[in-house]
Design a protein around this motif. Structure first.
Motif, PDB file in Angstrom:
ATOM      1  N   VAL A   1     103.845  24.021  57.608  1.00  0.00           N
ATOM      2  CA  VAL A   1     102.847  23.739  58.479  1.00  0.00           C
ATOM      3  C   VAL A   1     102.961  24.910  59.675  1.00  0.00           C
ATOM      4  O   VAL A   1     101.708  25.260  59.996  1.00  0.00           O
ATOM      5  N   LYS A   2     103.947  25.112  59.959  1.00  0.00           N
ATOM      6  CA  LYS A   2     104.038  26.440  61.085  1.00  0.00           C
ATOM      7  C   LYS A   2     103.614  27.626  60.534  1.00  0.00           C
ATOM      8  O   LYS A   2     102.814  28.196  61.249  1.00  0.00           O
ATOM      9  N   ARG A   3     103.975  27.932  59.362  1.00  0.00           N
ATOM     10  CA  ARG A   3     103.539  29.269  58.678  1.00  0.00           C
ATOM     11  C   ARG A   3     101.840  29.118  58.699  1.00  0.00           C
ATOM     12  O   ARG A   3     100.974  30.220  58.851  1.00  0.00           O
ATOM     13  N   ALA A   4     101.095  27.906  58.236  1.00  0.00           N
ATOM     14  CA  ALA A   4     100.010  27.730  58.075  1.00  0.00           C
ATOM     15  C   ALA A   4      99.032  27.926  59.377  1.00  0.00           C
ATOM     16  O   ALA A   4      98.206  28.616  59.552  1.00  0.00           O
ATOM     17  N   VAL A   5      99.875  27.208  60.672  1.00  0.00           N
ATOM     18  CA  VAL A   5      99.280  27.575  61.887  1.00  0.00           C
ATOM     19  C   VAL A   5      99.387  28.919  62.399  1.00  0.00           C
ATOM     20  O   VAL A   5      98.560  29.425  63.071  1.00  0.00           O
ATOM     21  N   ASP A   6     100.507  29.659  62.065  1.00  0.00           N
ATOM     22  CA  ASP A   6     100.554  31.031  62.674  1.00  0.00           C
ATOM     23  C   ASP A   6      99.731  31.870  61.714  1.00  0.00           C
ATOM     24  O   ASP A   6      98.908  32.779  62.411  1.00  0.00           O
ATOM     25  N   ALA A   7      99.199  31.465  60.433  1.00  0.00           N
ATOM     26  CA  ALA A   7      98.219  32.411  59.700  1.00  0.00           C
ATOM     27  C   ALA A   7      96.911  32.255  60.443  1.00  0.00           C
ATOM     28  O   ALA A   7      96.224  33.212  60.439  1.00  0.00           O
ATOM     29  N   VAL A   8      96.480  30.956  60.955  1.00  0.00           N
ATOM     30  CA  VAL A   8      95.107  30.754  61.492  1.00  0.00           C
ATOM     31  C   VAL A   8      95.292  31.394  62.964  1.00  0.00           C
ATOM     32  O   VAL A   8      94.271  32.170  63.469  1.00  0.00           O
ATOM     33  N   ALA A   9      96.337  31.419  63.759  1.00  0.00           N
ATOM     34  CA  ALA A   9      96.514  31.935  65.125  1.00  0.00           C
ATOM     35  C   ALA A   9      96.350  33.341  65.241  1.00  0.00           C
ATOM     36  O   ALA A   9      96.011  34.026  66.256  1.00  0.00           O
ATOM     37  N   GLU A  10      96.630  33.928  64.016  1.00  0.00           N
ATOM     38  CA  GLU A  10      96.583  35.467  64.011  1.00  0.00           C
ATOM     39  C   GLU A  10      95.016  35.810  64.085  1.00  0.00           C
ATOM     40  O   GLU A  10      94.714  36.906  64.401  1.00  0.00           O
ATOM     41  N   ARG A  11      93.982  34.850  63.895  1.00  0.00           N
ATOM     42  CA  ARG A  11      92.557  35.245  64.039  1.00  0.00           C
ATOM     43  C   ARG A  11      91.775  34.308  65.005  1.00  0.00           C
ATOM     44  O   ARG A  11      90.705  34.603  64.977  1.00  0.00           O
ATOM     45  N   ALA A  12      92.681  33.281  65.617  1.00  0.00           N
ATOM     46  CA  ALA A  12      91.932  32.447  66.278  1.00  0.00           C
ATOM     47  C   ALA A  12      92.654  32.350  67.640  1.00  0.00           C
ATOM     48  O   ALA A  12      93.934  32.217  67.655  1.00  0.00           O
ATOM     49  N   PRO A  13      91.769  32.570  68.976  1.00  0.00           N
ATOM     50  CA  PRO A  13      92.647  32.348  70.130  1.00  0.00           C
ATOM     51  C   PRO A  13      93.191  31.001  70.536  1.00  0.00           C
ATOM     52  O   PRO A  13      93.983  30.819  71.330  1.00  0.00           O
ATOM     53  N   ARG A  14      92.878  30.021  69.671  1.00  0.00           N
ATOM     54  CA  ARG A  14      93.264  28.742  69.922  1.00  0.00           C
ATOM     55  C   ARG A  14      93.384  27.674  68.798  1.00  0.00           C
ATOM     56  O   ARG A  14      92.381  28.047  67.890  1.00  0.00           O
ATOM     57  N   VAL A  15      94.382  26.958  68.194  1.00  0.00           N
ATOM     58  CA  VAL A  15      94.482  26.205  67.222  1.00  0.00           C
ATOM     59  C   VAL A  15      94.858  24.876  67.645  1.00  0.00           C
ATOM     60  O   VAL A  15      95.599  24.565  68.260  1.00  0.00           O
ATOM     61  N   SER A  16      94.129  23.779  66.991  1.00  0.00           N
ATOM     62  CA  SER A  16      94.063  22.381  67.019  1.00  0.00           C
ATOM     63  C   SER A  16      95.009  22.142  65.915  1.00  0.00           C
ATOM     64  O   SER A  16      94.658  22.314  64.807  1.00  0.00           O
ATOM     65  N   VAL A  17      96.058  21.011  65.958  1.00  0.00           N
ATOM     66  CA  VAL A  17      96.640  20.545  64.952  1.00  0.00           C
ATOM     67  C   VAL A  17      96.931  19.216  64.785  1.00  0.00           C
ATOM     68  O   VAL A  17      97.317  18.713  65.888  1.00  0.00           O
ATOM     69  N   VAL A  18      96.634  18.383  63.715  1.00  0.00           N
ATOM     70  CA  VAL A  18      96.861  16.730  63.654  1.00  0.00           C
ATOM     71  C   VAL A  18      97.794  16.894  62.660  1.00  0.00           C
ATOM     72  O   VAL A  18      97.501  17.252  61.611  1.00  0.00           O
ATOM     73  N   LEU A  19      98.671  16.073  62.894  1.00  0.00           N
ATOM     74  CA  LEU A  19      99.871  15.654  62.044  1.00  0.00           C
ATOM     75  C   LEU A  19      99.985  14.069  61.791  1.00  0.00           C
ATOM     76  O   LEU A  19      99.866  13.398  62.665  1.00  0.00           O
ATOM     77  N   LYS A  20     100.295  13.861  60.486  1.00  0.00           N
ATOM     78  CA  LYS A  20     100.884  12.133  60.265  1.00  0.00           C
ATOM     79  C   LYS A  20     101.719  12.357  59.053  1.00  0.00           C
ATOM     80  O   LYS A  20     101.750  13.039  58.039  1.00  0.00           O
ATOM     81  N   ALA A  21     102.943  11.791  59.625  1.00  0.00           N
ATOM     82  CA  ALA A  21     104.102  11.908  58.392  1.00  0.00           C
ATOM     83  C   ALA A  21     104.525  10.646  57.974  1.00  0.00           C
ATOM     84  O   ALA A  21     104.584   9.612  58.888  1.00  0.00           O
ATOM     85  N   ASP A  22     104.770  10.494  56.589  1.00  0.00           N
ATOM     86  CA  ASP A  22     105.332   9.375  55.872  1.00  0.00           C
ATOM     87  C   ASP A  22     106.814   9.814  55.654  1.00  0.00           C
ATOM     88  O   ASP A  22     107.120  10.412  54.590  1.00  0.00           O
ATOM     89  N   VAL A  23     107.993   9.096  56.259  1.00  0.00           N
ATOM     90  CA  VAL A  23     109.191   9.608  56.320  1.00  0.00           C
ATOM     91  C   VAL A  23     109.975   8.463  55.168  1.00  0.00           C
ATOM     92  O   VAL A  23     109.943   7.365  55.739  1.00  0.00           O
ATOM     93  N   ARG A  24     110.202   9.029  54.125  1.00  0.00           N
ATOM     94  CA  ARG A  24     110.857   7.746  53.103  1.00  0.00           C
ATOM     95  C   ARG A  24     112.066   8.729  52.337  1.00  0.00           C
ATOM     96  O   ARG A  24     111.960   9.073  51.198  1.00  0.00           O
ATOM     97  N   PRO A  25     113.186   8.517  52.904  1.00  0.00           N
ATOM     98  CA  PRO A  25     114.569   8.969  52.225  1.00  0.00           C
ATOM     99  C   PRO A  25     114.652   8.367  50.754  1.00  0.00           C
ATOM    100  O   PRO A  25     114.574   7.339  50.525  1.00  0.00           O
ATOM    101  N   GLY A  26     115.045   9.381  49.866  1.00  0.00           N
ATOM    102  CA  GLY A  26     115.198   8.954  48.530  1.00  0.00           C
ATOM    103  C   GLY A  26     113.645   8.873  47.579  1.00  0.00           C
ATOM    104  O   GLY A  26     113.787   8.819  46.498  1.00  0.00           O
ATOM    105  N   VAL A  27     112.613   8.942  48.373  1.00  0.00           N
ATOM    106  CA  VAL A  27     111.796   8.755  47.432  1.00  0.00           C
ATOM    107  C   VAL A  27     111.032  10.174  46.999  1.00  0.00           C
ATOM    108  O   VAL A  27     111.057  11.076  47.770  1.00  0.00           O
ATOM    109  N   THR A  28     110.521  10.192  45.960  1.00  0.00           N
ATOM    110  CA  THR A  28     110.183  11.472  45.244  1.00  0.00           C
ATOM    111  C   THR A  28     108.947  11.075  44.552  1.00  0.00           C
ATOM    112  O   THR A  28     108.440  10.126  44.125  1.00  0.00           O
ATOM    113  N   ASP A  29     107.967  12.108  44.385  1.00  0.00           N
ATOM    114  CA  ASP A  29     106.440  11.990  43.852  1.00  0.00           C
ATOM    115  C   ASP A  29     105.647  11.100  44.409  1.00  0.00           C
ATOM    116  O   ASP A  29     104.928  10.507  43.852  1.00  0.00           O
TER     117      ASP A  29
END
Length: 100
Positions: free
Chosen positions: A56-84
């Motif tokens: 996510v940070k690298r994606a934001v950085d890639a956009v920030a190279e060409r935009a003076p301001r970047v808005s980011v919205v995040l939603k996370a589902d943290v579930r230890p041990g769950v795959t796929d």
């Protein structure tokens, strides 16, 4: 710690067309090698906390190279041990829908 993170990046201050900058962000995600899916509103990545947040940070950085301001919205589902979870969650809903 396994997780899904859905995020959107919006370049600000670059005019109406932001497709090229959004594509830069999605390219970073796809090159990460982590399971991911992009739809009209969000990109979702599956992995461990540090690796997902790094992408996510690298994606934001890639956009920030060409935009003076970047808005980011995040939603996370943290579930230890769950795959796929990226495809598994959708498959379970599709199965229920198929049942009628």
């Amino acid at each position: 710690m396994s997780m899904l993170i859905a995020f959107s990046i919006t370049p600000l201050g670059v005019g109406e067309s932001v497709g090229d900058l959004v594509a830069d962000a999605v390219r970073v995600v796809r090159e990460s090698g982590l399971p991911n899916r992009t739809d009209a509103m969000f990109t979702t990545i599956e992995g461990e906390w540090d690796e997902v947040m790094s992408v996510v940070k690298r994606a934001v950085d890639a956009v920030a190279e060409r935009a003076p301001r970047v808005s980011v919205v995040l939603k996370a589902d943290v579930r230890p041990g769950v795959t796929d979870a990226l495809s598994g969650k959708v498959a379970r809903i599709e199965a229920r829908l198929a049942e009628g």
